[in-house]
Design an enzyme around this catalytic site. Sequence first.
Site, PDB file in Angstrom:
ATOM      1  N   SER A   1      -0.305   2.486   5.130  1.00 11.38           N
ATOM      2  CA  SER A   1       0.413   3.171   4.059  1.00 11.38           C
ATOM      3  C   SER A   1       1.492   4.088   4.630  1.00 11.38           C
ATOM      4  O   SER A   1       2.401   3.634   5.322  1.00 11.38           O
ATOM      5  CB  SER A   1      -0.579   3.944   3.189  1.00 11.38           C
ATOM      6  OG  SER A   1       0.024   4.422   2.012  1.00 11.38           O
ATOM      7  N   ALA A   2       1.397   5.388   4.364  1.00  8.26           N
ATOM      8  CA  ALA A   2       2.378   6.320   4.904  1.00  8.26           C
ATOM      9  C   ALA A   2       2.388   6.286   6.422  1.00  8.26           C
ATOM     10  O   ALA A   2       3.446   6.415   7.056  1.00  8.26           O
ATOM     11  CB  ALA A   2       2.061   7.734   4.415  1.00  8.26           C
TER      12      ALA A   2
END
Length: 907
Positions: free
Chosen positions: A248-249
């Site tokens: 994700s991030a």
Amino acid sequence: MGVNTGSAAIHITPVVVKTFYKHTKRKGQKLREGDHTEEATDDILFDEAFHIVKAFIALGTRNTVESLQSFTNTHVPAPYWACVVPLQIPFTSCNKAADALIDWFGPEDLKRVVGGERWWQIRGMDGIDSEWITEKEYLEDVDFPADRDLSEDEANVPRMEHLESVMLYVHGGAFFWGSINTHRYQLIRYARKMKGRVFAVNYRKAPQFPWPCPLQDVLAAYFYLTSPPPGAPHKAVSPSKLVFAGDSAGGGLCLAALTVLRDLGLPQPAGAVLISPWVDLTHSFPSVIKNTATDIIPPHGFVHKPSPLWPVDTLPEDGRTRVLPAPTNPPPRPGHADTLKPSSSRVKDQLEQRIEQGKSEGRAAHSAELRDESVGNQEEMLRDMTPEEREGGSKSAASSESGADSQDGNKPGYDTELDFWEPKPPRVLMNDPEARPLELHSQIQLYAATEQLTHPLVSPVIQGSLGNLCPLYILAGDGEVLRDEIIYLAHKAANPKEYPARGGVLKQGRRQQENVEKFQTPTKVHLQVYDGMCHVLTVFTFTDSAKYAYRSIAEFVKHVTLHTAEHLDRNPFPEFHLPPADIKDDDLDESRRRRPSQSRVKSSEQPFWRTHRPNPPGGSREDVKMYKHNEGKAKEEESKGQTPNSEQSQRRDISGVSMLRERVDVFGHVRPMEPKDQIEALRVSPSEIGLIKEGPVKHWLAGQEQWDKKFKRSATKVAMKRKYYEAKAAKLIKQAREQGLELRREHYPSPTRIQSTASLNSTREVGNERRWGPFDIEGEQPPPSAIVGRRDTRESVALMKMMIYHSAPTTHKTVPKIKTSDAIRAAFDPQDHPTKAPQQSVSEQQIYARMLPIHGVRIWQSLVSYFMRCSARKAVDGKDYAVDKIRTTSDKIGMTSPDPTPKSSSP
């Protein structure tokens, strides 16, 4: 009540019951209708886990950002069979990363885009919390000098250095929550699968420490591993033995870090694993809207209950909405979240009008005054654009433009004129060209200010080029909202010329213009899209898809770290390696390998962690079988249409492949991905990528307005709390002055730098390496959410107090001593201390519970372990059932067959 184990249990329990009821009803309906289509949610374990995670994230949005951060950054002890060594990355490595970013940005972008070069280097702690992770059974005995008295943690780092493959893992959590604690279970699994070691970094998180703070910390971790400072407990890790990995991030941060290393000519790691990477914070791809029902991400994004920290504007100012029709006709500067490019005549006319008006009123003209009563619609604004500007371009801004605009772009002062065309906040690309454009009047993402979302280090998918990077293994779920941007990212990296950057992006940054010309070598990419899976499929470790993903990631890491650069240039894909990798039973048959009875040593002589260790979840060779099956499928597919070559098929890799594109079904079996022209993500025009669009904005606005109404009373209280902390900060500064605080405020000389040592669990000051503090940012413009520039939150007050009394930067002349009365008051504050530095932001510093609680993170790990055991048991039961059926059927056929020859059957 906040986010805690109790509130999570109360919130999730009804979800579990409801999901079970719906699952049973849906399965019964499919059975009655004879529907044999396979879906990931047909598995009750995944169905329950999916809704548990979705419900937990939804719970987080009903509470404050600080509450979610605190829950997910609470220290949770590691399992006793895992070797976890905590340490701090020192300022030496942090400063090296800062210097690299300063070099990358350059003076102009540091001032104009980042807001300065000092504010993002300020941190509350004396380093970055990190961990070395591996399995205890992988440790090797090392002879230490008799005069060295080492703790167990200090001794364990050298004992794991024989493990060549190293994974630098950057956790996810939308850039503002999650930690090494939430991901440790997964990291232990990676270390076990690849028989190596993992280094996890607990980077600073937004909104307290927004972009580029997390990026600096990721680079600091890389430099700490590859160029450790004196006193570091580990030897230097060669970049060729190291792999970036993140979800994700964290995946987005890994990709941004790779582009910085590439652009600066620094060594890159051997490869990178990007799991559902978030690479487009403008949400310009279709799946962001279309896949909300099949993903764990909240439909309205991350909106939260108001707190002193977030949102920056607790309620719309003066009763206005957060999104308004554009009040100015001139479009924004290219590259700032809009395609509307000004014609030279309009720029010049508006500029001259404002300058004349300013002269008549005895003042200078300002861009905010560029208003026009006859504001045009989007179609009218776009009318002057050339076809090349509509579709973007692969060349630099100077060479891609045509006509008058191209000529005007070379005129002196043209860039100065364009500065008048930059709206704040940026405009929104409308679906209806007849509509009047909208402008955002609130910050929409926690990670970066709205004006920064189109920067290539914030949204790496809009980089000028993603060529010339190390090999990438990219995974996505077909049901996740980020699916399209991930697919586009993979193809853009593998085909730099085929997927160019938007023309405005190239005009905006000098590095992006240079990169288009410099980096056109295709990056080697392995892309896999998993059927029916949501965001970060590796969270659901008990599913067939995740089992195969873990095995495939491990084989990729081993392949790129155990072969030479020349070999990887020919073939970065372990699936095409010939002969296939030898996966030994004693390495991978986990359940058998870990049973104490299998050891040659008596259990009474075994360490406690060996004899009492439970069988690991999913302890079968199922993932190995899936990997070998898929490896054969990949070879078979790539070999189609090629002339058979017996020597190559037996001795040499399948080389010359730059991109491997696959889909993975719910059973972990691969198949080729469909042609590019059938993929919606690849049909998005380059001119629309990296633009804030109407659909996602209205989705976010609906949720934010709902929260504004629901928490209106809380927002009013937040305003009072901010005033309280402002008064507290003013009092703190006044008292510090009275106690002798002196600063070097006239100028900022280069800080004196000495080499600091890296000690395990160090809490000692390293003030000579701390360059800046909260009082050193005059002339800079940190984002509104950054605690460095604020005085109205508890965390900003704690940061100032720490800098004044405990770990002063080099810009301070004195370190005053706290008064006795203040120490007494601090003793009654649970978030302060009479003699030690106060607890820093939960977005940076872990919370250590005074008692050993049953924490929600550990409960999730227990649930996953339970699901793994159930999944393995279901597989065994299914196999036994199939065998019994075959035997029964064979016996019946044998009894009724006229042929006296007995039928053969498997025992």
